[in-house]
Design an enzyme around this catalytic site. Structure first.
Site, PDB file in Angstrom:
ATOM      1  N   CYS A  35      23.545  -5.084 -30.079  1.00 59.42           N
ATOM      2  CA  CYS A  35      24.647  -4.057 -30.715  1.00 59.42           C
ATOM      3  C   CYS A  35      23.828  -3.038 -31.663  1.00 59.42           C
ATOM      4  CB  CYS A  35      25.439  -4.932 -31.618  1.00 59.42           C
ATOM      5  SG  CYS A  35      26.681  -5.937 -30.712  1.00 59.42           S
ATOM      6  N   ASP A  37      22.008  -3.839 -34.348  1.00 64.13           N
ATOM      7  CA  ASP A  37      21.408  -4.393 -35.627  1.00 64.13           C
ATOM      8  C   ASP A  37      21.842  -5.783 -35.736  1.00 64.13           C
ATOM      9  OD1 ASP A  37      24.325  -3.992 -36.240  1.00 64.13           O
ATOM     10  OD2 ASP A  37      24.014  -2.286 -37.299  1.00 64.13           O
ATOM     11  N   CYS A  62      18.731  -0.094 -38.471  1.00 60.01           N
ATOM     12  CA  CYS A  62      18.559   1.208 -39.145  1.00 60.01           C
ATOM     13  C   CYS A  62      18.145   1.263 -40.574  1.00 60.01           C
ATOM     14  CB  CYS A  62      19.338   2.154 -39.018  1.00 60.01           C
ATOM     15  SG  CYS A  62      20.917   1.611 -39.447  1.00 60.01           S
ATOM     16  N   CYS A 106      26.555  -1.672 -42.236  1.00 57.33           N
ATOM     17  CA  CYS A 106      25.298  -2.606 -42.682  1.00 57.33           C
ATOM     18  C   CYS A 106      25.634  -3.200 -43.744  1.00 57.33           C
ATOM     19  CB  CYS A 106      24.352  -1.414 -42.721  1.00 57.33           C
ATOM     20  SG  CYS A 106      23.804  -0.508 -41.609  1.00 57.33           S
TER      21      CYS A 106
END
Lengths: 276, 387
Positions: A35, A37, A62, A106
């Site tokens: 996916c 992350d 990221c 995130c």
């Protein structure tokens, strides 16, 4: 190039507490490599005080994923698990001075890793093992997760949901389903509009209007009718006419339809009585 | 603003050559007339445009009349495809590949929604199409075949000669998006049966906003932009004179430096590639077994994510790009690498380095050195790195 805050850049370039804790007594793992992350959070919790005495992370992702992980460890070290549990993805995002909308997932990943780790410490089942309805098949995102993100972050559009959960971000086939989840949630929140306090005259007028416009037309379909006889405080006295006057379900019509309708539109305390 | 950079993103855009700028400048301030004017001041510019057209034609082995100037690759691609559909109104089928640039891919998706049938040819693990699949896809309804000359992400070169023969045999129009091939590999359209070829100036050291479309003599063409009579009535709009002059010069230079592109630039690309494979390890070269443009390297670093690599490279002022989902807003990683069957986790760690004739050996050495540090750093904090 993403418009990252200085704080995001700083935590990305100099992540705090990266690595493993070999004798961790709680581990939370979320996301997966395909996916794009994933975060593995290691906690060392003092069994007596329930304080998080150390936290470390390993992150694949990221810059904002790494920065969110770093900040998460800073936020929780020294807190008890009860205190840490209250941390939301917004706390993480705020601490970073904000994240681009597309990167909010995130911060959600950070919060989830923490929740998984606490569950792991308490010996609770991992969320994955519980039966879930998967909405986004590309990223394996459940209805529960989407609903939770909507509730906690007040998300209003499908794009918002994608930014926070990634759901709908790849093939996009589940976007209509996400819209349904959003609509259902906000519809469930809608309360019926509060009824205004009416003066006696307004109340009488509204009762008359409701009978004329909402009740009579429906009774007339079956050849029935009614006449407003009197209004005494909250008591509405009516006379049933036409087929209604000798209908065997007259009592249901009286309470189940007429009274219900009047209560709905005029006042919840109304009582409808029939005078022969 | 940062002006010092190790620029390894030349497939995105290139530096305008100083000689190109020099040649363009007088056409902003001194010879600013309109070449369509009747007076000498404007009309004399027509001669300069003619020279530029000749230079561009020479670069690809075409006749000057076969070149029309456009705003760039996207316009040229759109013009070719839409013209093929308009001039053959009974045909409703287009054949292309899954790895085209969005200028073709998004256009085809739009046409699909308007009722056209589109065949998207698959590619194998090395990024190549199957010519038998192409042959089988062609029908009496096929209006045009559109296949890129070289891929922008991997540099993989397609067998244009064979494709053009198949198209000619079946009497189907053939368009090629040659944006990434021009100036990097020899191109001679007179040898092939290509009906249309699209190119963009800013990919070979001309400015942005200028490009061209090659239209083979005898190929019917309906203009995409309608208005004045410029470009023999095939592309309306006042000529972008400085752009055209710059494009002409860039074409002349591209021819001059083609050799260097395939020796010096290729040497540096190969050095970067070899050093990464040998010194960093756990990498996957994407499209490496196919013929490739000499300047492009697409490589995946396992266990780490592309955006993080790019931002750390950025700290050293090294500019590259990635097929990772995180670098786009879409969350979906590179469609090219996906079509090649590269696993998602490997795509997320893919980086494209694209060099140019300005790239120096020092820059490549510096990049290798920093890359080793960056990848180690990210692998140290990745949960997937085997320890």
């Amino acid at each position: 190039m993403w418009d990252y805050t200085e704080k995001v850049k700083e935590h990305f370039l100099n992540p705090r507490n990266s690595g493993k804790i070999d004798d961790a007594n709680a581990i939370g793992e979320v996301g997966n490599i395909s996916c794009g992350d994933a975060l593995k959070l290691y906690l060392k919790i003092d069994d007596k005080t329930k304080k998080i005495i150390d936290a470390k992370f390993q992150t694949f992702g990221c810059a904002s994923a790494i920065a969110s992980s770093s900040v998460l460890t800073e936020l929780i070290i020294g807190k008890t698990i009860e205190e840490a549990e209250k941390i939301t993805n917004n706390d993480i995002a705020e601490y970073l001075g904000g994240l681009p909308p597309e990167k909010m997932h995130c911060s959600v990943m950070g919060m989830e890793a923490l929740q998984e780790a606490i569950k792991n410490y308490r010996g609770e089942k991992k969320e994955k093992e519980v039966q879930e309805k998967i909405i986004c098949k590309c990223f394996n995102i459940s209805e529960e997760k989407i609903l939770k993100a909507i509730k906690e972050n007040n998300l209003k559009t499908v794009d918002d949901v994608t930014h926070y959960t990634k759901a709908g971000g790849a093939c996009g086939k589940c976007k209509p389903d996400i819209q349904v989840i959003i609509d259902n949630y906000y519809n469930s929140l809608k309360e019926p509009p509060p009824k205004k306090k009416l003066t006696t005259i307004q109340k009488i007028n509204l009762i008359q209007q409701t009978i004329e416009n909402e009740i009579k037309p429906l009774l007339r379909v079956d050849g029935g009718d009614l006449e407003l006889y009197d209004i005494d405080n909250n008591k509405v006295i009516i006379k049933l006419r036409g087929t209604c006057s000798n209908c065997i379900s007259a009592n249901f019509t009286l309470k189940g339809f007429i009274e219900k309708k009047l209560r709905e539109i005029v006042d919840n305390d109304l009582i409808v009585e029939e005078i022969k | 603003m940062i002006d010092k950079v190790i620029y390894l993103d030349n497939n995105a855009t290139t530096k305008v050559d100083d000689e190109v700028i020099k040649e363009m400048l007088p056409f902003f301030s001194i010879y600013y007339g309109n070449p369509s004017s009747i007076h000498t001041f404007g009309g004399q510019i027509e001669k300069e445009i003619k020279k530029a057209r000749e230079k561009v034609a020479k670069l690809i082995g075409a006749e000057p009349e076969e070149i029309i100037f456009t705003s760039g690759g996207t316009e040229s691609d759109n013009a070719a495809i839409l013209s093929a559909l308009e001039t053959q109104p009974k045909k409703n089928h287009i054949i292309t590949t899954k790895v085209e640039h969005p200028a073709i891919l998004s256009l085809c998706n739009t046409l699909k929604n308007r009722g056209y049938n589109i065949t998207y040819l698959s590619v194998d693990a090395e990024g190549q199409i199957d010519l038998t699949e192409l042959k089988n896809a062609i029908s009496a309804q096929t209006a045009i075949i559109s296949i890129m000359w070289a891929n922008n992400e991997t540099g993989v070169i397609f067998p244009i000669e064979e494709i053009s023969k198949i198209a000619a045999e079946k009497e189907v129009l053939f368009h090629t998006d040659a944006v990434q091939a021009i100036g990097k590999i020899p191109i001679n359209v007179s040898e092939y049966k290509i009906n249309f070829l699209a190119a963009s100036g800013h990919k070979f050291h001309a400015p942005k906003g200028i490009g061209f479309l090659y239209i083979k003599k005898g190929t019917r063409f309906n203009p995409f932009i309608i208005g004045g009579h410029q470009e023999y009535g095939r592309r309306a709009g006042t000529h972008n004179v400085p752009g055209i002059i710059g494009l002409g010069k860039a074409a002349e230079l591209a021819e001059k430096y083609l050799e260097e592109e395939n020796t010096k630039v290729k040497y540096l690309r190969d050095k970067l590639e070899k050093s990464i494979i040998e010194e960093i390890k756990d990498v996957k070269l994407n499209g490496g077994k196919s013929p490739r443009t000499p300047n492009t390297l697409n490589i995946s670093f396992k266990y780490v994510e592309g955006e993080a690599i790019l931002l750390l490279l950025n700290e050293y002022n090294i500019a590259a790009s990635s097929g990772s989902a995180c670098t786009t807003g879409s969350l979906e990683p590179s469609h090219v690498l996906r079509a090649m069957g590269v696993p998602a986790e490997v795509i997320h760690g893919s980086i494209r380095f694209s060099l140019s004739r300005y790239t120096t050996e020092e820059e490549i050495n510096f990049t290798i050195e920093k890359l080793k540090i960056i990848i180690k750093r990210l692998r140290d904090i990745s949960p997937f790195t085997p320890h």
